[in-house]
Design an enzyme around this catalytic site. Structure first.
Site, PDB file in Angstrom:
ATOM      1  N   CYS A 112      -8.221  64.127  21.367  1.00 51.39           N
ATOM      2  CA  CYS A 112      -7.863  62.987  20.508  1.00 51.39           C
ATOM      3  C   CYS A 112      -6.406  63.100  20.073  1.00 51.39           C
ATOM      4  O   CYS A 112      -5.642  62.133  20.189  1.00 51.39           O
ATOM      5  CB  CYS A 112      -8.804  62.965  19.304  1.00 51.39           C
ATOM      6  SG  CYS A 112      -8.622  61.515  18.263  1.00 51.39           S
ATOM      7  N   CYS A 195      -4.752  62.081   9.742  1.00 52.94           N
ATOM      8  CA  CYS A 195      -5.714  60.993   9.949  1.00 52.94           C
ATOM      9  C   CYS A 195      -6.900  61.166   9.007  1.00 52.94           C
ATOM     10  O   CYS A 195      -7.267  62.288   8.646  1.00 52.94           O
ATOM     11  CB  CYS A 195      -6.219  61.041  11.387  1.00 52.94           C
ATOM     12  SG  CYS A 195      -4.926  60.865  12.632  1.00 52.94           S
ATOM     13  N   CYS A 221      -1.926  69.928  15.631  1.00 52.69           N
ATOM     14  CA  CYS A 221      -2.269  68.757  16.438  1.00 52.69           C
ATOM     15  C   CYS A 221      -1.644  68.805  17.828  1.00 52.69           C
ATOM     16  O   CYS A 221      -2.015  68.034  18.694  1.00 52.69           O
ATOM     17  CB  CYS A 221      -1.836  67.486  15.719  1.00 52.69           C
ATOM     18  SG  CYS A 221      -0.068  67.414  15.384  1.00 52.69           S
TER      19      CYS A 221
END
Ligand code: SF4
Length: 225
Positions: A112, A195, A221
């Site tokens: 993702c 997020c 990330c």
């Protein structure tokens, strides 16, 4: 048309520059980067705060600022982006992923992040010579030795971290002194804001990054790999 890759700089010279800027104020580091790279410099902002933006636009009002809209930001973050954009008249470029919303964050957060952050940043940096980030050494053990200036081998461009030596107290002091707008979630316990599916508030005394990907062993990330 494929963008031309930036020439590889002399890595020894780059290390010397980084060492010479180690004790320099962040404003001087931004000025050096702007003088060196001009329009080929991009600032990638997380919009958790606007410290680096405030510093950068004083030296380079027209600097391109990139925001990675993962499609999973808090409404408060999108509101804050708009507040900061208007305050500074930012030359803001919003990058979106090439995929529709899905549930990848539930089953494969690494993929993702790769599709919603890393790939869009790569597109934003195409044809550029350098990118600037708000990365700080105190944020995670993996960032503890981050140079002020380095060569981002994976992306083939120079990376500049003007706030690398800043502590949390430094950030708080700068926000206070400059009366900067603050992210609405900051006073609700969110000390590291990404997020919404992967961020939670932290308790007093808990590490700021403990609120990111809580309950998993994921800590980055991939933007700063
Ligand atoms: S932080 Fe979470 S939702 Fe955002 S891109 Fe990464 S895995 Fe996806």
């Amino acid at each position: 048309m494929t963008a031309t890759a930036a020439p590889i700089p002399d890595l020894g010279e780059l290390a010397d520059v980084s060492a010479s800027l180690e004790s320099a104020p962040a404003s001087a580091i931004v000025e050096w980067a702007w003088e060196e790279y001009g329009d080929d410099l991009v600032l990638a902002a997380s919009f958790q705060d606007c410290v680096l933006i405030d510093l950068a636009v004083q030296a380079a009002p027209e600097l391109e600022v990139v925001f990675l809209d993962t499609q999973y930001h808090f409404a408060e973050t999108l509101w804050y982006v708009d507040v900061v954009r208007k305050r500074y008249g930012l030359n803001l470029r919003v990058m979106e992923p090439e995929i529709a919303p899905d549930n990848r964050w539930q089953r494969d957060p690494d993929a993702c992040c790769a599709l919603r952050k890393v790939e869009p940043l790569g597109r934003a940096l195409e044809g550029k010579a350098a990118w600037m980030t708000g990365l700080r050494r105190v944020e995670t053990p993996a960032r503890a030795n981050a140079p002020i200036v380095s060569y981002d081998v994976g992306r083939g461009i120079v990376k500049v971290n003007p706030l690398a030596t800043w502590t949390d107290v430094d950030v708080e002091g700068y926000v206070r002194d400059r009366e900067l707008p603050e992210h609405p979630l900051a006073d609700r316990g969110y000390r590291s804001i990404g997020c919404w599916p992967c961020s939670r508030p932290v308790d007093h005394g808990e590490d700021a990054r403990a609120g990111r990907w809580a309950g998993t062993d994921k800590i980055e990330c991939g933007l700063h790999a």
